[in-house]
Design an enzyme around this catalytic site. Structure first.
Site, mmCIF file in Angstrom:
data_model
loop_
_atom_site.group_PDB
_atom_site.id
_atom_site.type_symbol
_atom_site.label_atom_id
_atom_site.label_comp_id
_atom_site.label_asym_id
_atom_site.label_seq_id
_atom_site.Cartn_x
_atom_site.Cartn_y
_atom_site.Cartn_z
ATOM 1 N N ASN A 163 3.531 -42.247 -21.439
ATOM 2 C CA ASN A 163 4.830 -42.884 -21.653
ATOM 3 C C ASN A 163 5.929 -41.825 -21.466
ATOM 4 O O ASN A 163 5.901 -40.780 -22.130
ATOM 5 C CB ASN A 163 4.854 -43.457 -23.081
ATOM 6 C CG ASN A 163 6.163 -44.131 -23.418
ATOM 7 O OD1 ASN A 163 7.231 -43.603 -23.135
ATOM 8 N ND2 ASN A 163 6.095 -45.289 -24.038
ATOM 9 N N HIS B 76 10.700 -40.508 -23.455
ATOM 10 C CA HIS B 76 11.430 -39.371 -24.045
ATOM 11 C C HIS B 76 12.230 -38.587 -23.005
ATOM 12 O O HIS B 76 13.240 -37.972 -23.320
ATOM 13 C CB HIS B 76 10.465 -38.415 -24.734
ATOM 14 C CG HIS B 76 10.076 -38.853 -26.129
ATOM 15 N ND1 HIS B 76 10.391 -40.069 -26.659
ATOM 16 C CD2 HIS B 76 9.398 -38.187 -27.099
ATOM 17 C CE1 HIS B 76 9.924 -40.152 -27.889
ATOM 18 N NE2 HIS B 76 9.309 -39.018 -28.186
ATOM 19 N N HIS C 141 9.272 -48.191 -21.737
ATOM 20 C CA HIS C 141 9.746 -49.289 -22.585
ATOM 21 C C HIS C 141 11.214 -49.537 -22.242
ATOM 22 O O HIS C 141 12.068 -48.695 -22.520
ATOM 23 C CB HIS C 141 9.584 -48.889 -24.063
ATOM 24 C CG HIS C 141 9.948 -49.969 -25.033
ATOM 25 N ND1 HIS C 141 9.766 -49.824 -26.390
ATOM 26 C CD2 HIS C 141 10.475 -51.205 -24.868
ATOM 27 C CE1 HIS C 141 10.158 -50.935 -27.007
ATOM 28 N NE2 HIS C 141 10.615 -51.776 -26.095
ATOM 29 N N ARG D 270 14.204 -51.142 -23.323
ATOM 30 C CA ARG D 270 14.677 -51.766 -24.565
ATOM 31 C C ARG D 270 15.933 -52.579 -24.286
ATOM 32 O O ARG D 270 16.699 -52.278 -23.373
ATOM 33 C CB ARG D 270 14.973 -50.705 -25.626
ATOM 34 C CG ARG D 270 13.756 -49.903 -26.047
ATOM 35 C CD ARG D 270 14.095 -48.954 -27.188
ATOM 36 N NE ARG D 270 14.170 -49.664 -28.440
ATOM 37 C CZ ARG D 270 13.224 -49.671 -29.378
ATOM 38 N NH1 ARG D 270 12.120 -48.974 -29.204
ATOM 39 N NH2 ARG D 270 13.377 -50.355 -30.484
ATOM 40 N N ARG E 269 18.558 -47.797 -24.603
ATOM 41 C CA ARG E 269 18.865 -46.486 -25.180
ATOM 42 C C ARG E 269 18.195 -45.332 -24.420
ATOM 43 O O ARG E 269 18.644 -44.209 -24.491
ATOM 44 C CB ARG E 269 18.485 -46.428 -26.658
ATOM 45 C CG ARG E 269 17.007 -46.398 -26.908
ATOM 46 C CD ARG E 269 16.699 -46.110 -28.349
ATOM 47 N NE ARG E 269 16.938 -47.252 -29.197
ATOM 48 C CZ ARG E 269 16.263 -47.479 -30.330
ATOM 49 N NH1 ARG E 269 15.367 -46.612 -30.732
ATOM 50 N NH2 ARG E 269 16.501 -48.539 -31.056
ATOM 51 N N GLU F 187 6.590 -51.861 -21.115
ATOM 52 C CA GLU F 187 6.670 -52.367 -22.505
ATOM 53 C C GLU F 187 7.984 -53.086 -22.659
ATOM 54 O O GLU F 187 9.031 -52.574 -22.234
ATOM 55 C CB GLU F 187 6.671 -51.194 -23.485
ATOM 56 C CG GLU F 187 5.338 -50.660 -23.836
ATOM 57 C CD GLU F 187 5.483 -49.546 -24.871
ATOM 58 O OE1 GLU F 187 6.414 -49.573 -25.689
ATOM 59 O OE2 GLU F 187 4.652 -48.643 -24.825
ATOM 60 N N THR G 30 8.838 -48.190 -31.875
ATOM 61 C CA THR G 30 8.203 -49.463 -32.239
ATOM 62 C C THR G 30 7.470 -49.282 -33.571
ATOM 63 O O THR G 30 6.603 -48.421 -33.696
ATOM 64 C CB THR G 30 7.193 -49.880 -31.144
ATOM 65 O OG1 THR G 30 7.827 -49.687 -29.879
ATOM 66 C CG2 THR G 30 6.792 -51.322 -31.297
ATOM 67 N N GLU H 65 -3.360 -53.949 -27.152
ATOM 68 C CA GLU H 65 -3.187 -52.531 -27.444
ATOM 69 C C GLU H 65 -3.189 -52.416 -28.961
ATOM 70 O O GLU H 65 -2.318 -52.970 -29.636
ATOM 71 C CB GLU H 65 -1.880 -51.984 -26.859
ATOM 72 C CG GLU H 65 -1.754 -50.489 -27.177
ATOM 73 C CD GLU H 65 -0.524 -49.827 -26.580
ATOM 74 O OE1 GLU H 65 -0.046 -50.261 -25.511
ATOM 75 O OE2 GLU H 65 -0.045 -48.860 -27.211
ATOM 76 N N HIS I 223 0.114 -45.230 -30.151
ATOM 77 C CA HIS I 223 1.157 -44.946 -31.132
ATOM 78 C C HIS I 223 0.715 -43.816 -32.053
ATOM 79 O O HIS I 223 -0.250 -43.950 -32.787
ATOM 80 C CB HIS I 223 1.572 -46.171 -31.959
ATOM 81 C CG HIS I 223 3.044 -46.145 -32.225
ATOM 82 N ND1 HIS I 223 3.610 -45.342 -33.166
ATOM 83 C CD2 HIS I 223 4.067 -46.768 -31.600
ATOM 84 C CE1 HIS I 223 4.919 -45.494 -33.132
ATOM 85 N NE2 HIS I 223 5.227 -46.339 -32.180
HETATM 86 N N1 PXP Z 1 2.249 -47.908 -27.350
HETATM 87 C C1 PXP Z 1 3.340 -48.647 -27.669
HETATM 88 C C2 PXP Z 1 3.229 -50.125 -27.631
HETATM 89 C C3 PXP Z 1 4.561 -48.016 -28.006
HETATM 90 O O1 PXP Z 1 5.634 -48.752 -28.318
HETATM 91 C C4 PXP Z 1 4.623 -46.602 -27.986
HETATM 92 C C5 PXP Z 1 5.917 -45.920 -28.296
HETATM 93 O O2 PXP Z 1 6.810 -46.126 -27.272
HETATM 94 C C6 PXP Z 1 3.462 -45.889 -27.629
HETATM 95 C C7 PXP Z 1 2.287 -46.566 -27.343
HETATM 96 C C8 PXP Z 1 3.449 -44.413 -27.561
HETATM 97 O O3 PXP Z 1 3.580 -43.907 -28.861
HETATM 98 P P1 PXP Z 1 3.823 -42.362 -29.061
HETATM 99 O O4 PXP Z 1 5.130 -42.030 -28.421
HETATM 100 O O5 PXP Z 1 3.827 -42.183 -30.552
HETATM 101 O O6 PXP Z 1 2.675 -41.653 -28.394
#
Ligand code: PXP
Length: 238
Positions: A7, A10, A43, A45, A49, A70, A101, A151, A191
């Protein structure tokens, strides 16, 4: 061997801190794939953001592995998904005030609405994953909704501060993953997965794919994206 999807939200967060053009999450996705990532997750949003519409549009054309978008189950997002056609949409709950999330989707409460949204996405040829807590009732509902994947939310496990709590949360995830696989759902997890707790989670062989953002991007700031991604892939695969 479980797949690792990265992901890159960031990277967009750093860019948006200055409303600048850099760093570009598209470049980060490219480097993550070069390092062996088997999917890219963003994601989009409602408040934009971090990830912007332009990022998703370009990623659709540049990601060579699998693009997982996402999003919340809103009409606006469904329209965007149908236009962009990511390989997978992961439906997540979204609150404006949250930092990230916070919990899984309440698929039981929102079953009807999710059914409508999933029908549109499936008709558009897009696979659907539902981000759910490790709760058997939610897994069964996801199956009834004909989700392609669930997931499993690993945040409760990742955030647990005592060994016994962590063990309990681990067992909940393991049970949920087993049930999901038995029902024929594809099993993703994510997550809060990091370079330490993945040593536990990798033992759950039902997990086909990890979705990881924060820990890898935090490490990437110090050691570079390719090294950070490679180190995580090596850990996931023992
Ligand atoms: N899975 C989902 C559905 C999420 O919303 C997120 C956060 O954006 C992640 C995975 C990744 O989580 P993390 O950034 O804590 O690794």
């Amino acid at each position: 061997m479980a797949r690792v999807s990265i992901n890159v939200d960031h990277v967009a967060t750093v860019r948006q801190a200055r409303l600048a053009a850099e760093p570009d999450p598209v470049a980060a996705a490219f480097l993550a794939e070069l390092a062996g990532a088997q999917g890219i997750v963003v994601h989009l949003r409602e408040d934009r953001r971090h990830i912007q519409d332009r990022d998703v549009e370009i990623l659709r054309r540049t990601v060579k592995t699998k693009l997982n978008l996402e999003m919340a189950a809103t009409d606006e997002m469904v329209q965007i998904a149908l236009k962009i056609k990511p390989d997978v949409v992961t439906l997540v709950p979204e609150k404006r005030q949250e930092l990230t999330t916070e919990g899984g989707l309440d698929v039981v409460l929102h079953e009807e609405r999710l059914g409508e949204v999933m029908k549109s996405l499936h008709e558009g040829g897009i696979a659907v994953s539902l981000f759910v807590n490790p709760d058997p009732r939610h897994i069964k509902t996801a199956h009834r909704l004909e989700a392609d994947y669930v997931e499993i939310h690993t945040g409760g496990f990742a955030e647990s501060t005592t060994f016994s709590r962590r063990q309990d949360e681990y067992e909940r995830i393991e049970t949920a993953c087993r049930l999901a696989q038995k029902l024929g759902l594809g099993v993703h997890a994510g997550h809060g997965v990091d370079y330490r707790n993945v040593l536990w989670l990798r033992n759950i062989t039902e997990i086909e794919e990890f979705s990881i953002g924060h820990s890898v991007m935090a490490r990437a700031v110090l050691v570079g994206i390719e090294r950070a991604v490679r180190e995580m892939i090596d850990l996931v695969n023992g």
